[in-house]
Design a protein around this motif. Structure first.
Motif, PDB file in Angstrom:
ATOM      1  N   VAL A 156      39.459  44.568  36.832  1.00  0.00           N
ATOM      2  CA  VAL A 156      38.759  43.110  37.343  1.00  0.00           C
ATOM      3  C   VAL A 156      39.294  41.941  36.169  1.00  0.00           C
ATOM      4  CG1 VAL A 156      35.968  42.720  37.629  1.00  0.00           C
ATOM      5  CG2 VAL A 156      37.015  44.351  38.120  1.00  0.00           C
ATOM      6  N   SER A 157      39.298  42.223  34.902  1.00  0.00           N
ATOM      7  CA  SER A 157      39.440  40.967  34.744  1.00  0.00           C
ATOM      8  C   SER A 157      40.074  40.427  34.717  1.00  0.00           C
ATOM      9  CB  SER A 157      39.169  41.750  32.709  1.00  0.00           C
ATOM     10  OG  SER A 157      38.437  42.133  32.319  1.00  0.00           O
ATOM     11  N   LEU A 158      41.803  41.856  33.948  1.00  0.00           N
ATOM     12  CA  LEU A 158      42.757  40.733  34.492  1.00  0.00           C
ATOM     13  C   LEU A 158      42.923  40.058  36.024  1.00  0.00           C
ATOM     14  CD1 LEU A 158      45.673  43.769  34.208  1.00  0.00           C
ATOM     15  CD2 LEU A 158      45.053  41.781  32.891  1.00  0.00           C
ATOM     16  N   ILE A 159      42.052  40.515  37.218  1.00  0.00           N
ATOM     17  CA  ILE A 159      42.749  39.608  38.009  1.00  0.00           C
ATOM     18  C   ILE A 159      41.989  38.261  38.239  1.00  0.00           C
ATOM     19  CG2 ILE A 159      41.754  39.688  40.920  1.00  0.00           C
ATOM     20  CD1 ILE A 159      42.016  43.172  40.877  1.00  0.00           C
ATOM     21  N   ILE A 160      41.038  38.063  37.506  1.00  0.00           N
ATOM     22  CA  ILE A 160      40.365  36.795  37.383  1.00  0.00           C
ATOM     23  C   ILE A 160      40.870  36.011  36.125  1.00  0.00           C
ATOM     24  CG2 ILE A 160      38.207  35.974  36.086  1.00  0.00           C
ATOM     25  CD1 ILE A 160      36.404  38.569  37.092  1.00  0.00           C
ATOM     26  N   ALA A 161      41.062  36.546  35.589  1.00  0.00           N
ATOM     27  CA  ALA A 161      41.708  35.435  34.878  1.00  0.00           C
ATOM     28  C   ALA A 161      43.828  35.296  35.025  1.00  0.00           C
ATOM     29  CB  ALA A 161      42.240  36.707  32.577  1.00  0.00           C
ATOM     30  N   ILE A 162      43.957  35.817  35.802  1.00  0.00           N
ATOM     31  CA  ILE A 162      45.635  35.199  35.902  1.00  0.00           C
ATOM     32  C   ILE A 162      45.261  34.733  37.724  1.00  0.00           C
ATOM     33  CG2 ILE A 162      47.475  36.794  38.282  1.00  0.00           C
ATOM     34  CD1 ILE A 162      47.275  38.828  36.217  1.00  0.00           C
ATOM     35  N   ALA A 163      44.012  35.539  38.833  1.00  0.00           N
ATOM     36  CA  ALA A 163      43.989  34.266  39.678  1.00  0.00           C
ATOM     37  C   ALA A 163      43.598  32.677  38.875  1.00  0.00           C
ATOM     38  CB  ALA A 163      42.465  34.914  40.612  1.00  0.00           C
ATOM     39  N   ALA A 164      42.260  32.506  38.281  1.00  0.00           N
ATOM     40  CA  ALA A 164      41.846  30.984  37.275  1.00  0.00           C
ATOM     41  C   ALA A 164      43.325  31.131  35.850  1.00  0.00           C
ATOM     42  CB  ALA A 164      40.814  31.804  36.466  1.00  0.00           C
ATOM     43  N   PHE A 188      35.651  30.903  40.163  1.00  0.00           N
ATOM     44  CA  PHE A 188      35.412  29.126  40.230  1.00  0.00           C
ATOM     45  C   PHE A 188      35.003  28.241  39.145  1.00  0.00           C
ATOM     46  CE2 PHE A 188      32.793  25.731  42.761  1.00  0.00           C
ATOM     47  CZ  PHE A 188      33.546  25.254  42.673  1.00  0.00           C
ATOM     48  N   ALA A 189      34.121  29.422  38.660  1.00  0.00           N
ATOM     49  CA  ALA A 189      33.552  28.881  37.144  1.00  0.00           C
ATOM     50  C   ALA A 189      35.117  28.034  36.180  1.00  0.00           C
ATOM     51  CB  ALA A 189      32.412  29.211  36.481  1.00  0.00           C
ATOM     52  N   LEU A 190      35.763  29.602  36.163  1.00  0.00           N
ATOM     53  CA  LEU A 190      36.435  28.728  35.219  1.00  0.00           C
ATOM     54  C   LEU A 190      37.980  27.829  35.730  1.00  0.00           C
ATOM     55  CD1 LEU A 190      37.890  32.754  34.518  1.00  0.00           C
ATOM     56  CD2 LEU A 190      36.530  30.915  33.033  1.00  0.00           C
ATOM     57  N   MET A 191      37.678  28.350  36.941  1.00  0.00           N
ATOM     58  CA  MET A 191      39.305  26.744  37.882  1.00  0.00           C
ATOM     59  C   MET A 191      38.214  25.325  37.288  1.00  0.00           C
ATOM     60  SD  MET A 191      39.741  26.115  42.133  1.00  0.00           S
ATOM     61  CE  MET A 191      38.212  25.355  42.021  1.00  0.00           C
ATOM     62  N   LEU A 192      36.769  25.196  37.585  1.00  0.00           N
ATOM     63  CA  LEU A 192      36.428  24.026  36.788  1.00  0.00           C
ATOM     64  C   LEU A 192      36.698  23.619  35.521  1.00  0.00           C
ATOM     65  CD1 LEU A 192      32.886  23.919  39.363  1.00  0.00           C
ATOM     66  CD2 LEU A 192      34.887  22.957  40.010  1.00  0.00           C
TER      67      LEU A 192
END
Length: 353
Positions: A152-160, A218-222
């Motif tokens: 989960v952490s890898l998916i969130i980090a790489i996507a962001a 979305f929060a990391l993207m902003l």
């Protein structure tokens, strides 16, 4: 009138022959490295990257952790959400190592009279039960939850990081290319966006959106695209007055063609390096949000939520917090090592002659 005799000597013309021309063997004098000169840019980057030992170690660790995040949860019979209260707080036990007295399911417990060694596997006569990283206070397998959380952490980090690269790179390139009032307005907006604390943005998003992986991305993207935009803008200001840009503009190329077809390929090195450095930042941010309760909702887990759960029982069962901390530390260290190696490999000024 002169009586001087007239010379009858004929003028002859010399015709050169092949023996008059001999090639000079000067290879030993100029000593050109033909192998180095014939290498492409990316092949040279590949060679220089793998000459750096720390960068190779970081890449190997990332591959191993990613592989374990993919196959680790399926290596035993447990799931990340399965609870068994009759088997809670079991210490790590690994088949084969228990005969050596290592990870045999025993742990030392502190009591009012001192310390004692307990083994719940033996007390409950569970001879065929093995928790490789132990179980938590709800009887969930920490091995499965650790690798599920790493996934989960890898998916969130790489996507962001990828989304931030696209947004920040485009924003910085456009701002630096057009300059003037466009650059001034875009940079003032960037300063305002960067001045809002990340925790405030995430809290407001959680009031509107449902907590979960998409909300965190979305929060990391902003918030995480600011650094990328500044690097892209600085590179644009350095290259937009170069001769190849002037030639493209003279031939009638449009602004966006020049930005994304002429200048972008020349700054891909700093962009890739910044992406690799932004991934550990995103991992740490996600872990922080999950640690304070603003991250992944239960029963899902991430490295941050696992650290938060292990922190609550750290004084009684310290083994529960160790696996997610080690995995998270190795991930952040590995991405930093890879980013450092890419920075040296992609920068021609740092090339060893």
């Amino acid at each position: 009138m002169s009586n001087a005799p007239v010379s009858n000597t004929a003028v002859t013309t010399y015709v050169p022959v092949n023996s008059d021309f001999v090639l000079k063997d000067n290879a030993a004098i100029i000593s050109i490295d033909e192998n180095f000169a014939s290498q492409s840019f990316w092949k040279d980057v590949f060679i220089r990257y793998f000459r750096k030992t720390s960068a190779v170690i970081g890449l190997v660790l990332i591959v191993l952790i990613t592989l374990m995040a993919a196959i680790g949860p399926g290596m035993n019979k447990y799931t990340y959400s399965e609870q068994n209260l009759s088997q809670k707080n079991f210490a790590p036990r690994v088949k084969g190592l228990e005969k050596l007295g290592i990870m045999d399911g025993s742990e030392k417990m502190r009591t009012t009279t001192g310390t004692k060694t307990v083994n719940y596997y033996t007390e409950k006569e569970l001879t065929d039960v093995y928790y490789w990283f132990g179980s938590d206070n709800f009887g969930r397998d920490i091995w499965t939850r650790t690798w599920s959380g790493a996934r989960v952490s890898l998916i969130i980090a790489i996507a962001a990081a990828i989304i931030d690269m696209v947004i920040g790179m485009s924003y910085g390139l456009i701002s630096g290319y057009f300059g003037g009032r466009v650059d001034m307005c875009m940079q003032r907006f960037l300063e305002v966006a960067n001045g809002i604390p990340r925790l405030v943005i995430v809290t407001l998003l959680l009031l509107v959106l449902k907590p979960g992986m998409i909300t965190i991305i979305f929060a990391l993207m902003l918030t995480e695209w600011v650094g990328m935009s500044r690097i892209a803008r600085a590179e644009m200001l350095k290259l937009k007055e170069q001769e190849f840009v002037l030639a493209s503009r003279t031939l009638g190329a449009g602004s966006f063609f020049i930005i994304f077809k002429e200048i972008l390929p020349n700054i891909i090195g700093p962009i890739i390096t910044q992406v690799m450095f932004s991934i550990p930042t995103a991992i740490f941010t996600e872990a922080f949000l999950s640690f304070v309760g603003l991250g992944i909702p239960v029963p899902q887990c991430s490295l941050g939520s696992l650290i938060s759960d292990g922190f609550n029982s750290f004084t009684t069962h310290p083994y529960q917090i160790v696996p997610p901390i080690i995995v998270m530390a190795l991930l952040m260290l590995s991405f930093n090592l890879v980013g450092d190696g890419l920075r040296e490999a992609l920068d021609p000024k740092m090339k060893e002659m």
